[in-house]
Design a protein around this motif. Structure first.
Motif, PDB file in Angstrom:
ATOM      1  N   TYR A 278       0.709  -1.184   0.094  1.00 45.40           N
ATOM      2  CA  TYR A 278       0.138  -0.246  -0.065  1.00 45.40           C
ATOM      3  C   TYR A 278       0.856   1.258  -0.033  1.00 45.40           C
ATOM      4  CZ  TYR A 278      -4.090  -2.894   0.654  1.00 45.40           C
ATOM      5  OH  TYR A 278      -5.082  -3.741   0.552  1.00 45.40           O
ATOM      6  N   SER A 279       2.080   1.262  -0.334  1.00 47.85           N
ATOM      7  CA  SER A 279       2.931   2.286  -0.482  1.00 47.85           C
ATOM      8  C   SER A 279       2.980   2.787  -1.840  1.00 47.85           C
ATOM      9  CB  SER A 279       4.437   2.034   0.098  1.00 47.85           C
ATOM     10  OG  SER A 279       4.370   1.937   1.421  1.00 47.85           O
ATOM     11  N   ASP A 302       4.693   3.301   6.913  1.00 40.26           N
ATOM     12  CA  ASP A 302       4.576   3.299   5.558  1.00 40.26           C
ATOM     13  C   ASP A 302       4.469   4.616   5.221  1.00 40.26           C
ATOM     14  OD1 ASP A 302       1.738   3.554   5.029  1.00 40.26           O
ATOM     15  OD2 ASP A 302       1.799   1.720   5.848  1.00 40.26           O
ATOM     16  N   GLY A 304       1.876   5.427   2.973  1.00 38.32           N
ATOM     17  CA  GLY A 304       0.836   4.812   1.837  1.00 38.32           C
ATOM     18  C   GLY A 304      -0.385   5.740   2.179  1.00 38.32           C
ATOM     19  N   THR A 330      -3.134  -5.785  -5.510  1.00 40.76           N
ATOM     20  CA  THR A 330      -1.989  -6.031  -4.786  1.00 40.76           C
ATOM     21  C   THR A 330      -2.002  -7.478  -3.958  1.00 40.76           C
ATOM     22  OG1 THR A 330      -3.469  -5.592  -2.605  1.00 40.76           O
ATOM     23  CG2 THR A 330      -2.398  -3.515  -3.510  1.00 40.76           C
ATOM     24  N   GLY A 360       0.249   8.157   5.556  1.00 40.45           N
ATOM     25  CA  GLY A 360       1.008   6.989   5.918  1.00 40.45           C
ATOM     26  C   GLY A 360       0.234   6.301   7.239  1.00 40.45           C
TER      27      GLY A 360
END
Length: 376
Positions: A278-279, A302, A304, A330, A360
């Protein structure tokens, strides 16, 4: 003594005797009425049994007033003052009182605004000629477990349909394109992706089934945190490099936690894999370990998409996804964070999350620390 005096004297004696007899009769009647108006006590044997029952037990008199109630009955909120609180249960009591038949029923008991409703089963039976016995068992937890199980089966069925259906469609496409090597190669590659996703889903379902009891570990062992983090970073290295992501490990070195190395590796691996998935490309993921007095915090940060505040409490639910539109690309199954939560519970730790949309997220897994023995 003259005749009139004799008659008068006899009359007075008669009146006196009649008065004594009348007083005696009235006294006897009064004494007989006292037991009739007094409440018959609860039989001693019944009272002893009620005191050891796990069920919420209540004995009612002929006016539906509580003669005796067990401690669980008060804890459940079944009794208020000298009355049963639930109107639906009182209606069943009236039915039993009318025909003397034992009845069993299921009810939803409303409680206070801050307390959820309780699902209960009740058994109501006559106790002698005047009294009624009410036994109530709280089935709320059982109903909740049944609902979770039904949802789990439905979700698993739905999730399995997608890759299985995709593999079948791709197989038919390969069959139709048997004379086109390039198409066959392309469809075969897609089949491999879908089969890997199916295998990953099945594996996570198995892992979650093992963990969902939240039972304590039988034989906890020292686990090297450095090795766990290194394995998680190496697992995502190829995917991260292909997208220009940097996965950085930092923090205290040489730490040990107490638990099951395989389960901890799965939990940390899921957190790192989620952070990478999810980044955005060419961003960074930080994995760090920090020692506290009694625990070790393993944090994964992260850059994200972040998590909306109203969804943070739901992200550990099975099959729940913050962005359902992205999970196909993903390869996510929606089980990773649920597995992390169960690993934390099994080890006597916890999982915390900080997140802001567009900035994030940071997931922190806290596990019991193995303290180093003092040197001689």
């Amino acid at each position: 003594m003259t005749t009139p005096q004799t008659i008068l004297f006899a009359l007075l004696i008669g009146l006196f005797v009649a008065g004594v007899v009348l007083a005696f009769v009235l006294s006897e009647r009064q004494q007989q009425r006292i037991p009739d108006s007094a409440e018959p006590p609860v039989p001693s044997g019944v009272a002893a049994v009620l005191s050891v029952l796990r069920s919420s037990a209540v004995v009612l008199n002929e006016a539906d007033e509580v003669l005796k109630a067990s401690a669980p009955a008060y804890a459940l909120g079944l009794v208020q003052g000298n009355q049963i609180k639930d109107a639906a249960l009182v209606d069943v009591v009236h039915q039993v009182r009318r025909d003397g038949q034992i009845r069993e029923t299921e009810l939803v008991m409303a409680r206070t605004a801050s307390s959820p409703a309780r699902h209960v089963t009740a058994r109501i039976a006559p106790l002698g000629t005047r009294q009624i016995l009410v036994l109530v068992d709280d089935r709320t937890r059982e109903r909740r477990v049944e609902a979770i199980r039904r949802d789990f089966v439905a979700n698993v069925s739905h999730e399995l349909k997608t890759p299985i259906g995709a593999v079948r469609i791709l197989a038919e496409a390969v069959q139709d394109a048997s004379d086109d090597p390039e198409a066959v190669e392309r469809f075969a590659g897609r089949m491999i992706v879908e089969s890997e996703r199916l295998a990953r889903l099945v594996q996570q379902i198995i892992e979650l089934s093992r963990l969902q009891g939240d039972d304590p570990l039988d034989e906890p062992m020292p686990v090297e945190v450095d090795a766990i983090i290194s394995t998680a970073v190496d697992t995502v290295a190829i995917d991260a490099q292909s997208r220009g992501l940097s996965v950085i490990a930092s923090g205290d070195k040489g730490l040990q936690v107490v638990g099951n190395a395989e389960q901890i590796a799965v939990a940390v691996g899921n957190l790192v894999a989620n952070a990478v998935n999810y980044s955005p490309d060419r961003s960074a993921v930080l994995v760090s370990a920090r020692a506290n007095e009694d625990s070790v915090d393993i944090a994964v940060t992260d850059q994200g998409i972040g998590i909306p505040q109203d969804e943070i409490d739901r992200i550990f639910e099975r099959f729940y996804r913050v962005d359902p539109a992205r999970h196909r690309s993903t390869g996510g199954t929606g089980l990773g964070l649920s597995i992390v939560k169960h690993v934390a519970a099994t080890h006597g730790g916890d999982i915390r999350v900080w997140s802001a949309e567009g900035q994030g997220s940071t997931f922190t897994l806290s596990l019991p620390r193995k303290k180093q023995e003092a040197l001689p």
